[in-house]
Design a protein around this motif. Structure first.
Motif, PDB file in Angstrom:
ATOM      1  N   LEU A 296       0.874  -1.182   0.000  1.00  0.00           N
ATOM      2  CA  LEU A 296       0.000   0.000   0.000  1.00  0.00           C
ATOM      3  C   LEU A 296       0.909   1.230   0.000  1.00  0.00           C
ATOM      4  O   LEU A 296       1.267   1.756   1.040  1.00  0.00           O
ATOM      5  CB  LEU A 296      -0.902  -0.005   1.236  1.00  0.00           C
ATOM      6  CG  LEU A 296      -1.956   1.111   1.299  1.00  0.00           C
ATOM      7  CD1 LEU A 296      -3.041   0.881   0.264  1.00  0.00           C
ATOM      8  CD2 LEU A 296      -2.571   1.189   2.688  1.00  0.00           C
ATOM      9  N   ARG A 297       1.301   1.677  -1.165  1.00  0.00           N
ATOM     10  CA  ARG A 297       2.243   2.780  -1.265  1.00  0.00           C
ATOM     11  C   ARG A 297       1.524   4.093  -1.003  1.00  0.00           C
ATOM     12  O   ARG A 297       1.236   4.873  -1.918  1.00  0.00           O
ATOM     13  CB  ARG A 297       2.909   2.801  -2.636  1.00  0.00           C
ATOM     14  CG  ARG A 297       3.716   1.568  -2.963  1.00  0.00           C
ATOM     15  CD  ARG A 297       4.777   1.264  -1.943  1.00  0.00           C
ATOM     16  NE  ARG A 297       5.675   2.389  -1.729  1.00  0.00           N
ATOM     17  CZ  ARG A 297       6.410   2.553  -0.652  1.00  0.00           C
ATOM     18  NH1 ARG A 297       6.330   1.673   0.340  1.00  0.00           N
ATOM     19  NH2 ARG A 297       7.209   3.579  -0.536  1.00  0.00           N
ATOM     20  N   LEU A 298       1.236   4.330   0.268  1.00  0.00           N
ATOM     21  CA  LEU A 298       0.602   5.586   0.634  1.00  0.00           C
ATOM     22  C   LEU A 298       1.390   6.234   1.762  1.00  0.00           C
ATOM     23  O   LEU A 298       1.599   5.639   2.812  1.00  0.00           O
ATOM     24  CB  LEU A 298      -0.850   5.375   1.073  1.00  0.00           C
ATOM     25  CG  LEU A 298      -1.578   6.706   1.297  1.00  0.00           C
ATOM     26  CD1 LEU A 298      -2.902   6.745   0.558  1.00  0.00           C
ATOM     27  CD2 LEU A 298      -1.787   6.987   2.774  1.00  0.00           C
ATOM     28  N   GLY A 299       1.861   7.437   1.500  1.00  0.00           N
ATOM     29  CA  GLY A 299       2.584   8.206   2.499  1.00  0.00           C
ATOM     30  C   GLY A 299       1.940   9.560   2.677  1.00  0.00           C
ATOM     31  O   GLY A 299       1.009   9.922   1.956  1.00  0.00           O
ATOM     32  N   PHE A 300       2.426  10.297   3.647  1.00  0.00           N
ATOM     33  CA  PHE A 300       1.888  11.641   3.866  1.00  0.00           C
ATOM     34  C   PHE A 300       2.991  12.567   4.341  1.00  0.00           C
ATOM     35  O   PHE A 300       3.943  12.165   4.998  1.00  0.00           O
ATOM     36  CB  PHE A 300       0.716  11.634   4.847  1.00  0.00           C
ATOM     37  CG  PHE A 300       0.788  10.604   5.931  1.00  0.00           C
ATOM     38  CD1 PHE A 300       1.519  10.820   7.087  1.00  0.00           C
ATOM     39  CD2 PHE A 300       0.120   9.402   5.799  1.00  0.00           C
ATOM     40  CE1 PHE A 300       1.574   9.881   8.092  1.00  0.00           C
ATOM     41  CE2 PHE A 300       0.176   8.435   6.802  1.00  0.00           C
ATOM     42  CZ  PHE A 300       0.909   8.685   7.952  1.00  0.00           C
ATOM     43  N   VAL A 301       2.838  13.791   3.934  1.00  0.00           N
ATOM     44  CA  VAL A 301       3.775  14.855   4.275  1.00  0.00           C
ATOM     45  C   VAL A 301       2.991  15.951   4.964  1.00  0.00           C
ATOM     46  O   VAL A 301       1.961  16.410   4.450  1.00  0.00           O
ATOM     47  CB  VAL A 301       4.464  15.413   3.014  1.00  0.00           C
ATOM     48  CG1 VAL A 301       5.364  16.589   3.367  1.00  0.00           C
ATOM     49  CG2 VAL A 301       5.246  14.325   2.302  1.00  0.00           C
TER      50      VAL A 301
END
Length: 441
Positions: A296-301
């Motif tokens: 699940l290639r989900l990141g947050f900045v």
């Protein structure tokens, strides 16, 4: 000295290594001995060994000398994932728990029956749709980060979050400071971006802020890369006073803090992120790859409002956006409480794996957090990490040496052992092989 003679010495050693006349672990002559034998200057002797080291044929070890590398061990950057198969992969963490496949199946069914499925066929704005950014902002409150969705950008994993931060806010030649042992992904980014990467020597359970202050007094530091909660690879959690001092140094010297929280969910309870102490000077980067699933290639900045347009532009020119289906699925799991549940379960799983590792590797010199998916194993003086890693690979176990994590020319003789990618029985067998390789059994 003519170049041909310098190259002749390099070729002599290279040929001896390739023919097997010099074997892995053999020590090359000390610099002064080489100077005397060859009638060359110190600078030339250093150049010869530097050339051999760049070629991956030898490795220099502080206080011990220069040794032939085991070239059967690939010279990775620490970012390579190995195909799942017969090898026990203790080099990478992709932790999964029983029932996650069914969770994915249920999530896809729910999405398929949603009222606005057509929206998922269209490109989302850079950083995500407003309601998705708000969903992630609510999730981040679990980590004491209180921001509106407008300060959150959704990206393709934490690594892309770091990449857009570097691409948008730093330029070639800028000074970036990081720990002497640090995350290989940031090391690779800094080198590719042609940053001036400076290292901080180790200082117990946190960054060496005295050394950082000294560097700031001498150089114009543009940014500091920090992993204050669950440092990778050492596992420490920086105390609150250290976080406050780092924030104060940022304000005093004007540098940006890039805070990596990829493993921060494991530390429970944990001090507040550095972001909370320096919200106008910190970019916080994390994701769901470790807490939910690596696929699940989900990141947050999370960034100050004033930096959001530059970061959005970096997303636009790199990946355009994050796939709508992935984001919708992740937000559904956040809203349902599934992510919170998984994080609880993975903390328990990581703690059990640490207990197993400490039992099997009793007597070894280990550094790790008790709730962590990795550990740092320092080797006895008589062992070299590349040789041990190559021996283990032949036994079917992959581990990572200190080299990819090290910012210095000479890496410590240590292994970083990931615990989260295989089942408990396979992990115990692999750890026993590690123990035997380092002289425990």
């Amino acid at each position: 000295m003519p170049k041909t003679r310098y190259k002749h010495i390099v070729d002599h050693f290279s040929g001896a290594i390739e023919r097997g006349e010099l074997r892995p672990g053999d020590q090359l002559p000390a610099l002064r001995k080489l100077m005397k034998e060859r009638g060359i200057a110190l600078a030339t002797a250093v150049r010869v060994y530097s050339e051999l080291e760049r070629s991956g044929l030898v490795v220099g070890e502080g206080g011990r000398g220069t040794f032939v590398r085991d070239t059967s061990l690939p010279r990775g950057s620490g970012l390579e994932q190995h195909p799942l198969g017969r090898l026990a992969d203790l080099s990478f963490n992709y932790p999964a728990l029983p029932g996650q496949a069914e969770m994915l199946r249920d999530g896809l069914r729910t999405l398929a029956s949603s009222g606005d499925l057509d929206a998922l066929l269209h490109s989302a704005p850079q950083g995500g749709r407003p309601h998705e950014r708000e969903t992630v902002a609510r999730h981040l409150r679990n980590r004491s980060i209180q921001v509106p969705g407008s300060q959150v950008l959704i990206v393709n994993g934490a690594q892309q979050g770091l990449a857009i931060t570097v691409g948008a806010l730093l330029k070639p030649g800028d000074v970036l400071v990081a720990d002497a042992l640090t995350y290989p992904g940031m090391k690779a980014l800094a080198l590719a971006s042609r940053l001036d990467l400076l290292s901080l020597p180790a200082a117990g359970e946190g960054m060496n802020l005295d050394a950082l202050e000294a560097i700031c007094g001498e150089r114009p530091v543009r940014a500091v890369y920090a992993m204050p909660t669950m440092h990778n690879p050492l596992g420490w959690v920086m105390p609150e006073r250290g976080r406050m001092r780092l924030a104060a140094l940022s304000d005093r010297f004007g540098f940006l803090i890039i805070e990596d929280g990829a493993y921060a969910f494991l530390a429970e309870p944990a001090p507040k992120p550095v972001f909370t102490y320096a919200p106008e000077r910190t970019v916080y980067v994390s994701g769901l790859s470790k807490s939910v699933a690596s696929g699940l290639r989900l990141g947050f900045v999370v960034a100050p409002e004033k930096l959001i347009p530059e970061l959005e532009h970096a997303i636009r020119i790199s990946s355009w956006n994050t796939p709508s289906l992935t984001v919708a699925l992740a937000c559904q799991w956040i809203e349902s409480g599934a992510v919170d549940e998984l994080e609880d379960r993975k903390r328990a799983d990581a703690a059990a794996r640490q207990q197993l590792a400490r039992k099997v590797l009793a007597g070894a010199k280990l550094r790790s957090h008790p709730i962590s998916y990795f550990l740092w194993l320092e080797l006895p003086d008589y062992l070299r990490a590349d040789v041990v890693a190559a021996d283990l690979q032949r036994e079917g176990v992959i581990v990572t040496t200190a080299e990819p994590f090290s910012l210095g020319r000479q890496s410590p003789q240590a292994l970083r052992v990931a615990l989260g990618s295989i089942g408990f029985e396979a992990l115990e067998r692999a750890l026993r092989l590690v123990g035997r390789a380092v002289g425990l059994h």
